[in-house]
Design an enzyme around this catalytic site. Structure first.
Site, PDB file in Angstrom:
ATOM      1  N   ASN A  44      38.616  51.904  35.372  1.00 33.96           N
ATOM      2  CA  ASN A  44      39.669  52.991  35.259  1.00 33.96           C
ATOM      3  C   ASN A  44      39.660  53.710  33.812  1.00 33.96           C
ATOM      4  OD1 ASN A  44      40.145  50.434  33.965  1.00 33.96           O
ATOM      5  ND2 ASN A  44      42.393  50.723  34.233  1.00 33.96           N
ATOM      6  N   GLU A  46      41.865  56.084  31.807  1.00 38.36           N
ATOM      7  CA  GLU A  46      43.279  56.350  31.740  1.00 38.36           C
ATOM      8  C   GLU A  46      43.299  57.709  30.692  1.00 38.36           C
ATOM      9  OE1 GLU A  46      45.590  53.093  30.269  1.00 38.36           O
ATOM     10  OE2 GLU A  46      45.470  52.060  32.327  1.00 38.36           O
ATOM     11  N   CYS A  55      41.444  55.380  38.889  1.00 31.88           N
ATOM     12  CA  CYS A  55      41.359  54.045  39.188  1.00 31.88           C
ATOM     13  C   CYS A  55      39.919  53.617  39.118  1.00 31.88           C
ATOM     14  CB  CYS A  55      41.867  53.733  40.669  1.00 31.88           C
ATOM     15  SG  CYS A  55      43.727  53.479  40.590  1.00 31.88           S
ATOM     16  N   GLU A  57      38.312  52.120  41.204  1.00 28.81           N
ATOM     17  CA  GLU A  57      37.595  52.203  42.680  1.00 28.81           C
ATOM     18  C   GLU A  57      37.314  53.609  42.871  1.00 28.81           C
ATOM     19  OE1 GLU A  57      40.275  50.739  41.923  1.00 28.81           O
ATOM     20  OE2 GLU A  57      40.998  49.354  43.453  1.00 28.81           O
ATOM     21  N   CYS A  91      43.925  54.338  46.479  1.00 26.67           N
ATOM     22  CA  CYS A  91      42.441  53.826  46.739  1.00 26.67           C
ATOM     23  C   CYS A  91      42.147  53.303  48.113  1.00 26.67           C
ATOM     24  CB  CYS A  91      41.926  52.889  45.428  1.00 26.67           C
ATOM     25  SG  CYS A  91      41.867  53.919  43.753  1.00 26.67           S
TER      26      CYS A  91
END
Ligand code: THU
Length: 134
Positions: A44, A46, A55, A57, A91
């Protein structure tokens, strides 16, 4: 193709350590096994503008596509805490684009795999590329 869950775990663990999560302080690592046999990690990332964060994924899937993979054969998501770190709704749909209903999605903690679900269990009655064909 046999799924190398140990390889997926190692890749996700390494990616989790590199996650950029200064706001939630919740680091997530992910890894996907592509149809090319390669393992693609993601973490991830941010952002100070919170909704812009991505994310783990999503990063792993982007790495797969950029690296030449075209389908997902397995996914592993890894995070800390007592609760299972299952993929968020968005996701699940991202995985759906490139995976089959029976594609395994392993959920891991620092100590190893804690649960294994199929994509269909995570996202039943889903909408995918075939729905656009008339
Ligand atoms: N997160 C992921 O990267 N993957 C998941 O499956 C669950 C949540 C991230 C998003 C955000 O950076 C942090 O975890 C807290 O929600």
């Amino acid at each position: 193709m046999a799924v190398d869950f140990e390889g997926l775990f190692a890749a996700a663990r390494a990616a989790q350590a590199r996650a950029y999560a200064p706001y939630s302080r919740f680091k997530v690592g992910a890894a996907v096994l592509g149809d090319d046999g390669a393992i693609y990690p993601g973490c991830n990332v941010e952002n100070a503008a919170y909704p812009v964060g991505v994310c783990a994924e999503a990063g792993a899937i982007s790495a797969m596509i950029a690296g030449g993979g075209r389908a997902i054969h397995a996914v592993l998501v890894l995070g800390d805490g007592e609760e299972l770190v299952t993929p968020c709704g968005a996701c699940r749909q991202r995985i759906r684009e490139f995976a089959a209903p029976e594609t395994p999605v392993a959920i891991a903690g620092p100590g190893g795999i804690r649960a294994r679900l199929s994509l269909a269990e995570l996202l039943p009655a889903s909408f995918g590329p075939a729905n656009l064909r008339s």
